[in-house]
Write a protein that holds these residues in place. Sequence first.
Motif, short mmCIF file in Angstrom:
data_model
loop_
_atom_site.label_atom_id
_atom_site.label_comp_id
_atom_site.label_asym_id
_atom_site.label_seq_id
_atom_site.Cartn_x
_atom_site.Cartn_y
_atom_site.Cartn_z
N ILE A 1 61.75 43.58 42.00
CA ILE A 1 60.60 43.56 42.91
C ILE A 1 60.87 44.56 44.01
O ILE A 1 61.92 44.51 44.66
CB ILE A 1 60.36 42.16 43.50
N ILE A 2 59.91 45.50 44.20
CA ILE A 2 60.10 46.51 45.23
C ILE A 2 58.91 46.52 46.18
O ILE A 2 57.82 46.08 45.86
CB ILE A 2 60.32 47.93 44.65
N GLY A 3 59.15 47.04 47.36
CA GLY A 3 58.11 47.23 48.37
C GLY A 3 58.12 48.68 48.83
O GLY A 3 58.63 49.56 48.15
N HIS A 4 57.58 48.93 49.96
CA HIS A 4 57.56 50.23 50.64
C HIS A 4 56.61 51.26 50.01
O HIS A 4 56.31 52.24 50.65
CB HIS A 4 58.96 50.83 50.79
N GLU A 5 56.18 51.07 48.79
CA GLU A 5 55.20 52.00 48.20
C GLU A 5 53.78 51.59 48.62
O GLU A 5 52.92 52.42 48.78
CB GLU A 5 55.32 51.99 46.68
N HIS A 6 53.54 50.31 48.79
CA HIS A 6 52.26 49.76 49.24
C HIS A 6 51.09 50.22 48.40
O HIS A 6 50.20 50.92 48.87
CB HIS A 6 52.01 50.08 50.71
N PRO A 7 51.05 49.83 47.11
CA PRO A 7 49.95 50.27 46.26
C PRO A 7 48.61 49.67 46.67
O PRO A 7 48.53 48.55 47.17
CB PRO A 7 50.35 49.79 44.86
N ALA A 8 47.58 50.46 46.47
CA ALA A 8 46.20 50.04 46.70
C ALA A 8 45.35 50.78 45.66
O ALA A 8 45.82 51.72 45.02
CB ALA A 8 45.75 50.39 48.11
N ILE A 9 44.12 50.33 45.49
CA ILE A 9 43.23 50.97 44.54
C ILE A 9 41.90 51.24 45.23
O ILE A 9 41.35 50.38 45.89
CB ILE A 9 43.08 50.12 43.27
N GLY A 10 41.45 52.48 45.12
CA GLY A 10 40.17 52.86 45.71
C GLY A 10 39.06 52.77 44.68
O GLY A 10 39.20 53.25 43.56
N LEU A 11 37.99 52.10 45.05
CA LEU A 11 36.84 51.95 44.16
C LEU A 11 35.61 52.51 44.86
O LEU A 11 35.38 52.24 46.04
CB LEU A 11 36.62 50.48 43.82
N ARG A 40 29.38 53.28 48.69
CA ARG A 40 30.58 52.72 49.31
C ARG A 40 31.84 53.26 48.67
O ARG A 40 31.88 53.58 47.50
CB ARG A 40 30.58 51.20 49.18
N ASP A 41 32.87 53.31 49.48
CA ASP A 41 34.21 53.65 49.02
C ASP A 41 35.14 52.63 49.66
O ASP A 41 35.34 52.64 50.87
CB ASP A 41 34.56 55.08 49.43
N GLU A 42 35.68 51.73 48.86
CA GLU A 42 36.54 50.65 49.37
C GLU A 42 37.95 50.80 48.82
O GLU A 42 38.14 51.25 47.69
CB GLU A 42 35.99 49.29 48.93
N LYS A 43 38.92 50.40 49.60
CA LYS A 43 40.32 50.40 49.15
C LYS A 43 40.82 48.97 49.22
O LYS A 43 40.65 48.28 50.22
CB LYS A 43 41.16 51.30 50.04
N TYR A 44 41.45 48.53 48.12
CA TYR A 44 41.97 47.17 48.03
C TYR A 44 43.47 47.21 47.75
O TYR A 44 43.93 47.96 46.89
CB TYR A 44 41.28 46.41 46.89
N LYS A 45 44.21 46.39 48.45
CA LYS A 45 45.64 46.27 48.20
C LYS A 45 45.84 45.65 46.82
O LYS A 45 45.03 44.84 46.37
CB LYS A 45 46.29 45.38 49.26
N CYS A 46 46.93 46.06 46.17
CA CYS A 46 47.18 45.50 44.84
C CYS A 46 48.68 45.40 44.55
O CYS A 46 49.48 46.11 45.14
CB CYS A 46 46.48 46.31 43.77
N PHE A 47 49.01 44.51 43.65
CA PHE A 47 50.33 44.43 43.05
C PHE A 47 50.29 45.29 41.79
O PHE A 47 49.25 45.40 41.14
CB PHE A 47 50.67 42.99 42.63
N LEU A 48 51.41 45.86 41.43
CA LEU A 48 51.57 46.54 40.15
C LEU A 48 52.65 45.81 39.37
O LEU A 48 53.66 45.39 39.94
CB LEU A 48 52.01 48.00 40.34
N LYS A 49 52.43 45.68 38.06
CA LYS A 49 53.44 45.04 37.20
C LYS A 49 53.59 45.90 35.96
O LYS A 49 52.62 46.20 35.26
CB LYS A 49 53.00 43.63 36.81
N ILE A 104 57.86 44.77 39.53
CA ILE A 104 56.71 44.35 40.32
C ILE A 104 56.74 45.12 41.64
O ILE A 104 57.78 45.14 42.32
CB ILE A 104 56.72 42.84 40.58
N VAL A 105 55.62 45.74 41.97
CA VAL A 105 55.50 46.50 43.22
C VAL A 105 54.56 45.73 44.13
O VAL A 105 53.42 45.44 43.77
CB VAL A 105 54.96 47.92 42.96
#
Length: 90
Positions: free
Chosen positions: A6-16, A21-30, A39-40
Amino acid sequence: SIKTIIIGHEHPAIGLKDKNRDEKYKCFLKGTWKGKTLIVQPSFNPLTEGTDILREPLLSPYLKNIKDFEVFVVSKDVLPFGKVKKLKNL
């Protein structure tokens, strides 16, 4: 033997985007890295949105190829969004 990293510091998000509208949502990656589950974690700071994994370069050497990683968007619940490669084609 270690099975999950399990890692952090990259802080993935996804822009839709849609028309208005243009929204960005935080996400986990597996995904997997060298045969281990990776897991990020997203940012837990409400002021930090994170790096849009579909539009921005990632810094971690663990994340050079994330096309087969699964995306889980963080909202009131954790929502499975599928694999990165399918989202990049939208």
